[in-house]
Design a protein around this motif. Structure first.
Motif, short mmCIF file in Angstrom:
data_model
loop_
_atom_site.label_atom_id
_atom_site.label_comp_id
_atom_site.label_asym_id
_atom_site.label_seq_id
_atom_site.Cartn_x
_atom_site.Cartn_y
_atom_site.Cartn_z
N GLU A 293 0.81 -1.22 0.00
CA GLU A 293 0.00 0.00 0.00
C GLU A 293 0.84 1.28 0.00
OE1 GLU A 293 -2.48 -0.21 3.39
OE2 GLU A 293 -3.52 -2.01 2.73
N ASN A 294 2.05 1.22 0.58
CA ASN A 294 2.86 2.43 0.76
C ASN A 294 4.30 2.24 0.31
OD1 ASN A 294 0.76 3.92 2.65
ND2 ASN A 294 1.04 1.88 3.52
N PRO A 295 4.51 1.79 -0.92
CA PRO A 295 5.89 1.51 -1.36
C PRO A 295 6.78 2.75 -1.35
CG PRO A 295 4.39 1.48 -3.23
CD PRO A 295 3.53 1.53 -2.00
N GLU A 296 6.21 3.91 -1.76
CA GLU A 296 7.03 5.13 -1.81
C GLU A 296 7.48 5.56 -0.41
OE1 GLU A 296 4.11 4.82 -3.28
OE2 GLU A 296 4.40 5.15 -5.43
N SER A 297 6.60 5.40 0.58
CA SER A 297 6.98 5.74 1.96
C SER A 297 7.97 4.73 2.52
CB SER A 297 5.73 5.78 2.86
OG SER A 297 4.82 6.76 2.43
N PHE A 298 7.75 3.46 2.20
CA PHE A 298 8.59 2.39 2.75
C PHE A 298 10.06 2.57 2.39
CE2 PHE A 298 10.63 -1.76 2.02
CZ PHE A 298 10.62 -2.25 3.31
N ILE A 299 10.35 2.93 1.16
CA ILE A 299 11.75 3.01 0.73
C ILE A 299 12.50 4.14 1.41
CG2 ILE A 299 11.28 1.93 -1.50
CD1 ILE A 299 11.39 4.72 -2.76
N HIS A 300 11.80 5.08 2.05
CA HIS A 300 12.45 6.19 2.73
C HIS A 300 12.49 6.00 4.24
CE1 HIS A 300 12.74 8.55 -0.94
NE2 HIS A 300 11.46 8.36 -1.17
N GLU B 289 11.62 2.84 11.97
CA GLU B 289 10.38 3.55 11.63
C GLU B 289 9.32 2.58 11.12
OE1 GLU B 289 12.22 7.92 10.32
OE2 GLU B 289 12.08 6.28 8.85
N VAL B 290 9.74 1.61 10.32
CA VAL B 290 8.79 0.59 9.85
C VAL B 290 8.23 -0.21 11.02
CG1 VAL B 290 8.50 -1.49 8.44
CG2 VAL B 290 9.87 0.42 7.58
N ALA B 291 9.12 -0.59 11.92
CA ALA B 291 8.71 -1.38 13.09
C ALA B 291 7.70 -0.62 13.93
CB ALA B 291 9.93 -1.76 13.93
N ARG B 292 7.96 0.65 14.17
CA ARG B 292 7.03 1.45 14.98
C ARG B 292 5.69 1.62 14.28
NH1 ARG B 292 11.85 4.14 16.09
NH2 ARG B 292 11.49 5.73 14.48
N HIS B 293 5.71 1.79 12.96
CA HIS B 293 4.48 1.97 12.22
C HIS B 293 3.62 0.70 12.27
CE1 HIS B 293 2.02 4.06 9.17
NE2 HIS B 293 1.73 2.84 8.77
N ILE B 294 4.26 -0.45 12.15
CA ILE B 294 3.55 -1.73 12.16
C ILE B 294 3.14 -2.12 13.58
CG2 ILE B 294 3.73 -4.20 11.60
CD1 ILE B 294 3.61 -2.42 9.15
N GLY B 295 3.92 -1.65 14.55
CA GLY B 295 3.66 -2.03 15.93
C GLY B 295 4.40 -3.30 16.32
N THR B 296 5.64 -3.41 15.84
CA THR B 296 6.44 -4.60 16.14
C THR B 296 7.88 -4.16 16.44
OG1 THR B 296 7.02 -6.82 15.34
CG2 THR B 296 7.03 -5.03 13.72
N SER C 255 14.80 -3.77 -3.53
CA SER C 255 13.88 -4.48 -4.43
C SER C 255 12.60 -3.69 -4.65
CB SER C 255 13.54 -5.86 -3.86
OG SER C 255 12.61 -6.54 -4.68
N VAL C 256 12.07 -3.12 -3.57
CA VAL C 256 10.85 -2.31 -3.67
C VAL C 256 11.13 -1.05 -4.50
CG1 VAL C 256 9.12 -0.98 -2.39
CG2 VAL C 256 9.92 -3.18 -1.50
N PHE C 257 12.30 -0.44 -4.28
CA PHE C 257 12.67 0.76 -5.03
C PHE C 257 12.75 0.45 -6.53
CE2 PHE C 257 15.96 3.36 -7.06
CZ PHE C 257 15.43 4.62 -6.85
N GLU C 258 13.37 -0.66 -6.89
CA GLU C 258 13.49 -1.04 -8.30
C GLU C 258 12.11 -1.24 -8.92
OE1 GLU C 258 15.97 -4.46 -8.39
OE2 GLU C 258 17.79 -3.38 -7.74
#
Length: 301
Positions: A38-45, A50-57, A80-83
């Motif tokens: 859902e958020n590939p552009e946000s994920f790569i940055h 930050e990912v862990a906190r967003h997911i809650g893990t 891989s997501v960026f490509e």
């Protein structure tokens, strides 16, 4: 054409574009998959923290997920997501249509059926993937909620409004009282003020939940009226709420043209189940038929 297929058990069949290995994924890992799709552009940055906190893990969970996907580390997953983002390009409605046409034409060049037939096969795939997630017990809950409701309020926006109108048409034929809520503006509050716990609110959100639908969900958490939510997201913050029935519908990858074939098929299945359980469904349809026959010279059919 290689499409991804995630089963209810969490096994990746074929592959989501950033997953290299077939395996069983935990519920938390499925949440991570859902977030990246859902958020590939946000994920790569984002950093791993930050990912862990967003997911809650935790950071280690994100790191293990990257290895489960077949990468040496989190950085490999991000690359891989960026490509993929770079290859997919434009995610506007026109861009999605062009992307889908390009994929279908590419498949046709490789010996697959021509574009029209291949597109229909893609719709068949969307229905099959929707079916792979379908929990019959949850569908039965949705049927019971609809049958037992005093009034059913339907909310949808944009193209999803066609699904609300279809369901409204089908349910009214059974004599079920329905109201289509306004898609926007403060007029929505006039209807929200009428909701009771004996009513049912049906939302169509699919990939992105409209702001108005988020308000309705927030109000639901405060008041407790039952709710059915049609969505294309695998995880929501309210997923564990007992009074929200979530029905997952797959409509393609984020960069694809999003068809309504799978949502319409699921709605039709729901309507047939409702008709089978309603004691007076045949009587309502007979009365409708008699009305049409009685006035057929005034209003030709």
């Amino acid at each position: 054409m290689d499409y991804s297929l995630l089963t209810r058990r969490g096994t990746i069949m074929n592959s989501v574009y950033f997953i290299r290995e077939d395996r069983d994924f935990t519920r938390t890992e499925q949440k991570i998959i859902n977030f990246i799709i859902e958020n590939p552009e946000s994920f790569i940055h984002m950093t791993i923290g930050e990912v862990a906190r967003h997911i809650g893990t935790s950071d280690p969970t994100i790191s293990r997920f990257a290895r489960h996907c077949g990468y040496d580390d989190f950085k490999g997953l991000k690359n891989s997501v960026f490509e993929h983002i770079s290859e997919e390009g434009d995610h506007s409605p026109a861009g999605k249509l062009i992307s889908t046409i390009g994929k279908l034409n590419s498949a046709a060049e490789e010996g697959a059926p021509g574009t029209p037939e291949n597109f229909l096969r893609h719709q068949q795939f969307c229905i099959e993937k929707t079916l792979s997630f379908l929990n019959p017990a949850v569908l039965e809950q949705a049927v019971s909620a609809i049958i037992n409701a005093d009034t059913i309020y339907l909310y949808a926006k944009g193209a999803a409004l066609s699904m609300a109108q279809l369901l409204d048409f089908r349910l009214r034929r059974f004599g079920i009282r329905t109201v289509i809520l306004p898609p926007g503006s403060s007029e929505l509050f006039e209807y929200m003020n009428l909701f009771t716990k004996r009513d049912l609110v049906i939302l169509f959100g699919f990939q992105k939940t409209p702001r108005e639908a988020e308000v309705l969900l927030k109000y639901q958490s405060e008041t407790g009226f039952p709710c059915i939510f049609f969505t294309s997201r695998l995880y929501h913050s309210f997923s564990s709420a007992s009074d929200i029935i979530t029905l997952y519908v797959y409509r393609g990858e984020p960069s694809d043209y999003h068809s309504m074939a799978a949502p319409a098929a699921l709605l039709d299945a729901l309507v047939v189940m409702i008709g089978a359980k309603l004691e007076n469904s045949g009587e309502n349809l007979d009365r409708l038929y008699q009305l049409k026959e009685h006035y057929r010279e005034d209003i030709p059919r």
